[in-house]
Design a protein around this motif. Structure first.
Motif, PDB file in Angstrom:
ATOM      1  N   ALA A  76     111.042  56.623  54.271  1.00  0.00           N
ATOM      2  CA  ALA A  76     110.364  57.720  54.878  1.00  0.00           C
ATOM      3  C   ALA A  76     109.094  57.460  54.085  1.00  0.00           C
ATOM      4  CB  ALA A  76     110.699  59.053  55.069  1.00  0.00           C
ATOM      5  N   LEU A  77     109.116  57.336  53.229  1.00  0.00           N
ATOM      6  CA  LEU A  77     107.334  57.843  52.565  1.00  0.00           C
ATOM      7  C   LEU A  77     106.807  56.685  52.669  1.00  0.00           C
ATOM      8  CD1 LEU A  77     105.673  58.534  50.073  1.00  0.00           C
ATOM      9  CD2 LEU A  77     107.130  58.704  48.066  1.00  0.00           C
ATOM     10  N   SER A  78     108.047  55.161  52.582  1.00  0.00           N
ATOM     11  CA  SER A  78     106.646  54.013  52.085  1.00  0.00           C
ATOM     12  C   SER A  78     106.314  52.918  54.048  1.00  0.00           C
ATOM     13  CB  SER A  78     107.448  53.046  51.335  1.00  0.00           C
ATOM     14  OG  SER A  78     109.297  52.295  51.986  1.00  0.00           O
ATOM     15  N   GLY A  79     108.116  53.346  54.919  1.00  0.00           N
ATOM     16  CA  GLY A  79     107.522  52.966  55.688  1.00  0.00           C
ATOM     17  C   GLY A  79     108.570  51.509  55.814  1.00  0.00           C
ATOM     18  N   TYR A  80     108.912  51.272  55.056  1.00  0.00           N
ATOM     19  CA  TYR A  80     109.548  49.857  54.725  1.00  0.00           C
ATOM     20  C   TYR A  80     111.299  50.002  53.780  1.00  0.00           C
ATOM     21  CZ  TYR A  80     105.552  47.713  56.209  1.00  0.00           C
ATOM     22  OH  TYR A  80     104.218  47.233  56.345  1.00  0.00           O
ATOM     23  N   CYS A  81     112.045  48.963  54.447  1.00  0.00           N
ATOM     24  CA  CYS A  81     113.797  48.813  53.704  1.00  0.00           C
ATOM     25  C   CYS A  81     113.236  47.710  52.817  1.00  0.00           C
ATOM     26  CB  CYS A  81     113.778  48.626  54.295  1.00  0.00           C
ATOM     27  SG  CYS A  81     114.230  47.060  55.274  1.00  0.00           S
ATOM     28  N   PRO A  82     113.801  46.786  52.089  1.00  0.00           N
ATOM     29  CA  PRO A  82     114.044  45.597  51.147  1.00  0.00           C
ATOM     30  C   PRO A  82     113.625  44.718  51.968  1.00  0.00           C
ATOM     31  CG  PRO A  82     115.516  47.070  50.328  1.00  0.00           C
ATOM     32  CD  PRO A  82     115.226  47.896  51.939  1.00  0.00           C
ATOM     33  N   GLY A  83     114.383  43.979  53.017  1.00  0.00           N
ATOM     34  CA  GLY A  83     114.189  43.215  53.839  1.00  0.00           C
ATOM     35  C   GLY A  83     113.161  43.179  54.745  1.00  0.00           C
ATOM     36  N   THR A  84     112.383  44.778  55.348  1.00  0.00           N
ATOM     37  CA  THR A  84     111.073  44.506  55.992  1.00  0.00           C
ATOM     38  C   THR A  84     110.319  44.468  55.465  1.00  0.00           C
ATOM     39  OG1 THR A  84     111.587  47.159  56.261  1.00  0.00           O
ATOM     40  CG2 THR A  84     111.873  45.760  58.138  1.00  0.00           C
ATOM     41  N   ALA A  85     109.869  44.313  53.678  1.00  0.00           N
ATOM     42  CA  ALA A  85     108.886  44.513  53.034  1.00  0.00           C
ATOM     43  C   ALA A  85     109.197  42.983  52.924  1.00  0.00           C
ATOM     44  CB  ALA A  85     109.352  46.030  51.914  1.00  0.00           C
ATOM     45  N   ALA A  86     110.258  42.330  52.745  1.00  0.00           N
ATOM     46  CA  ALA A  86     109.672  40.999  52.629  1.00  0.00           C
ATOM     47  C   ALA A  86     108.879  40.478  54.270  1.00  0.00           C
ATOM     48  CB  ALA A  86     111.206  40.879  52.297  1.00  0.00           C
ATOM     49  N   VAL A  87     109.468  40.654  54.323  1.00  0.00           N
ATOM     50  CA  VAL A  87     108.815  40.113  55.895  1.00  0.00           C
ATOM     51  C   VAL A  87     107.474  40.477  56.153  1.00  0.00           C
ATOM     52  CG1 VAL A  87     108.880  40.126  58.453  1.00  0.00           C
ATOM     53  CG2 VAL A  87     111.341  40.480  57.681  1.00  0.00           C
ATOM     54  N   ALA A  88     107.369  41.266  55.711  1.00  0.00           N
ATOM     55  CA  ALA A  88     105.592  41.645  55.308  1.00  0.00           C
ATOM     56  C   ALA A  88     104.933  41.815  54.671  1.00  0.00           C
ATOM     57  CB  ALA A  88     105.497  43.588  55.623  1.00  0.00           C
ATOM     58  N   VAL A  89     105.261  40.945  53.781  1.00  0.00           N
ATOM     59  CA  VAL A  89     104.646  40.207  52.549  1.00  0.00           C
ATOM     60  C   VAL A  89     104.618  38.693  53.181  1.00  0.00           C
ATOM     61  CG1 VAL A  89     105.217  38.695  50.407  1.00  0.00           C
ATOM     62  CG2 VAL A  89     106.155  41.525  50.379  1.00  0.00           C
ATOM     63  N   GLY A  90     105.254  38.725  53.628  1.00  0.00           N
ATOM     64  CA  GLY A  90     105.258  37.061  54.894  1.00  0.00           C
ATOM     65  C   GLY A  90     104.235  37.787  55.776  1.00  0.00           C
ATOM     66  N   SER A  91     103.970  38.693  56.915  1.00  0.00           N
ATOM     67  CA  SER A  91     103.178  38.739  57.457  1.00  0.00           C
ATOM     68  C   SER A  91     101.686  38.941  56.914  1.00  0.00           C
ATOM     69  CB  SER A  91     103.261  38.947  58.704  1.00  0.00           C
ATOM     70  OG  SER A  91     103.575  40.622  57.966  1.00  0.00           O
ATOM     71  N   GLY A  92     101.674  39.231  55.952  1.00  0.00           N
ATOM     72  CA  GLY A  92     100.410  39.686  55.292  1.00  0.00           C
ATOM     73  C   GLY A  92      99.805  41.473  54.569  1.00  0.00           C
ATOM     74  N   ARG A  93     100.858  41.924  55.497  1.00  0.00           N
ATOM     75  CA  ARG A  93     100.846  43.740  55.344  1.00  0.00           C
ATOM     76  C   ARG A  93     101.111  43.982  54.090  1.00  0.00           C
ATOM     77  NH1 ARG A  93     101.146  45.563  60.730  1.00  0.00           N
ATOM     78  NH2 ARG A  93     101.948  44.060  62.158  1.00  0.00           N
ATOM     79  N   ARG A  94      99.604  44.435  53.683  1.00  0.00           N
ATOM     80  CA  ARG A  94      98.786  45.491  52.201  1.00  0.00           C
ATOM     81  C   ARG A  94     100.580  46.316  52.334  1.00  0.00           C
ATOM     82  NH1 ARG A  94      93.200  44.677  53.083  1.00  0.00           N
ATOM     83  NH2 ARG A  94      93.609  45.872  54.425  1.00  0.00           N
ATOM     84  N   GLU A  95     100.192  47.424  52.891  1.00  0.00           N
ATOM     85  CA  GLU A  95     101.789  48.104  53.010  1.00  0.00           C
ATOM     86  C   GLU A  95     102.864  47.703  52.535  1.00  0.00           C
ATOM     87  OE1 GLU A  95     101.959  51.159  56.058  1.00  0.00           O
ATOM     88  OE2 GLU A  95      99.811  52.462  54.913  1.00  0.00           O
ATOM     89  N   GLY A  96     103.259  46.446  52.741  1.00  0.00           N
ATOM     90  CA  GLY A  96     104.455  46.163  52.865  1.00  0.00           C
ATOM     91  C   GLY A  96     104.785  45.355  51.218  1.00  0.00           C
ATOM     92  N   ALA A  97     103.963  45.117  51.040  1.00  0.00           N
ATOM     93  CA  ALA A  97     103.722  44.417  49.168  1.00  0.00           C
ATOM     94  C   ALA A  97     103.568  45.275  48.977  1.00  0.00           C
ATOM     95  CB  ALA A  97     102.156  43.111  49.437  1.00  0.00           C
ATOM     96  N   TRP A  98     102.832  46.712  48.549  1.00  0.00           N
ATOM     97  CA  TRP A  98     102.892  47.538  47.602  1.00  0.00           C
ATOM     98  C   TRP A  98     104.492  47.963  47.384  1.00  0.00           C
ATOM     99  CZ3 TRP A  98      99.820  47.912  43.741  1.00  0.00           C
ATOM    100  CH2 TRP A  98      98.614  47.344  43.895  1.00  0.00           C
TER     101      TRP A  98
END
Lengths: 176, 179
Positions: B94-116
């Motif tokens: 809820a706080l980050s808006g991600y989970c371990p898998g989606t964060a990895a995808v977000a790193v790939g698609s260039g989303r800063r929030e995912g990277a953090w």
């Protein structure tokens, strides 16, 4: 049926139907069950990655030997770690190809939370995931499909906690 | 099915990940707004995606089980670990808006929030590595074992094959027995 966020914002390539995406993930997981005798999981790879880095950079400070003994398994650059590497790559390739066919050039959504909030949230959920030995992939996608009791406890509770917190936060910010 | 060589497994793992990441990205799940939207009740894509994925994988798993091509590998039902972990996980999501898998995808698609978020996850994972030996006993309190719900097939008992494919384990088992 209300439009999803991506369908409302102009200039963005519509995201595909969640049912087809989900079916694709389900088929992928079937392949994983056969190939690895274990379904898709992600949080374990973060732990393994951290353990590998710790072993190289700070083995004593992070007590890597004790960790390996407790886990009864040495960390390895195995298929599970490469799965997560692949996941990053998949995100990269998919977003690149979307842009090539006319998706939005500006990928960045507005920062809805500070980097500290993002990192803190990530840290919290990772502690939870490693405690439970699984996350939304390992438990909620793979474990539930196999009828694992632990996963059927984890998944609804996780959603409940997340929903309550998200809605409370939204109300505090003045929405909903 | 014979044990694949390590490199074949690694390659398959990589390929599985690429497909996984691409699918999640096409479904819009690399965006924190999608995930928070699900938690807030305004966006049903996460539930629909996961629901279909579980339905297909569940049916498929049953079918493969009957053909003897897979086993069932549940995580143990350790109440402290699973209940406590699920609450922390939900809060973090809820706080980050991600989970371990989606964060990895977000790193790939260039989303800063995912990277953090992913950075926070890695730091926490390192902290967990350091603390796990001391936490292990508490986490396993009241454990009910690798339970499977009604209708599922419990995991196969440990056979000689299971031990042979983990040659390093015997060393650690011997060490643990001497503690």
């Amino acid at each position: 049926m209300s439009k999803s966020a991506s369908q409302r914002s102009p200039g963005r390539l519509r995201s595909a139907s969640p049912y087809w995406i989900g079916a694709g993930i389900g088929l992928l997981n079937m392949g994983a069950f056969v190939a690895f005798r274990k379904g898709i999981g992600v949080s374990g790879a973060y732990e393994t990655g951290a353990a590998l880095a710790a072993r190289k950079m700070a083995p004593d400070a992070l007590r890597v030997n004790d960790f390996v003994k407790a886990r009864d398994k040495a960390p390895q650059l195995d298929w599970e770690v490469l799965l997560v590497v692949g996941t990053v790559l998949g995100g990269l390739l998919a977003s690149r190809s979307e842009r090539a066919v006319g998706g939005a050039a500006a990928e960045q959504s507005p920062a809805l939370r500070s980097p500290l909030a993002s990192a803190t949230g990530g840290a919290l959920l990772m502690v939870g995931a490693r405690m439970a030995d699984g996350c939304t992939s390992g438990h909620s996608l793979s474990g539930t499909a196999q009828g694992a009791a632990s996963s059927w406890v984890f998944t609804p509770l996780m959603f409940l906690a997340g929903s309550l917190l998200a809605r409370a936060a939204r109300r505090l910010r003045g929405g909903l | 099915m014979p044990e694949k060589s390590n490199n074949a497994r690694r390659l398959l793992g990589l390929a599985t990940g690429v497909a996984f990441g691409a699918l999640l990205r096409r479904g819009g799940l690399d965006d924190s707004r999608t995930i928070v939207g699900q938690l807030e009740g305004t966006d049903a894509r996460v539930a629909k995606t996961m629901g279909s994925a579980v339905a297909v994988a569940a049916l498929g798993h049953r079918w493969l089980l009957s053909g003897g091509q897979v086993t069932t590998e549940p995580k143990p039902l350790n109440p402290v670990a699973v209940v406590g972990g699920s609450l922390l996980f939900g809060a973090g999501m809820a706080l980050s808006g991600y989970c371990p898998g989606t964060a990895a995808v977000a790193v790939g698609s260039g989303r800063r929030e995912g990277a953090w978020a992913a950075a926070g996850m890695l730091v926490a994972a390192a902290g967990f590595v350091a603390s796990y030996p001391r936490l292990k006993k508490a986490l396993e309190t009241g454990g009910a074992g690798k339970m499977v719900l009604l209708g599922g097939k419990p995991p196969a008992p440990r056979t000689a094959l299971n031990v042979a494919v983990r040659p390093g384990a015997q060393r650690f088992e011997a060490a643990a027995a001497n503690d």
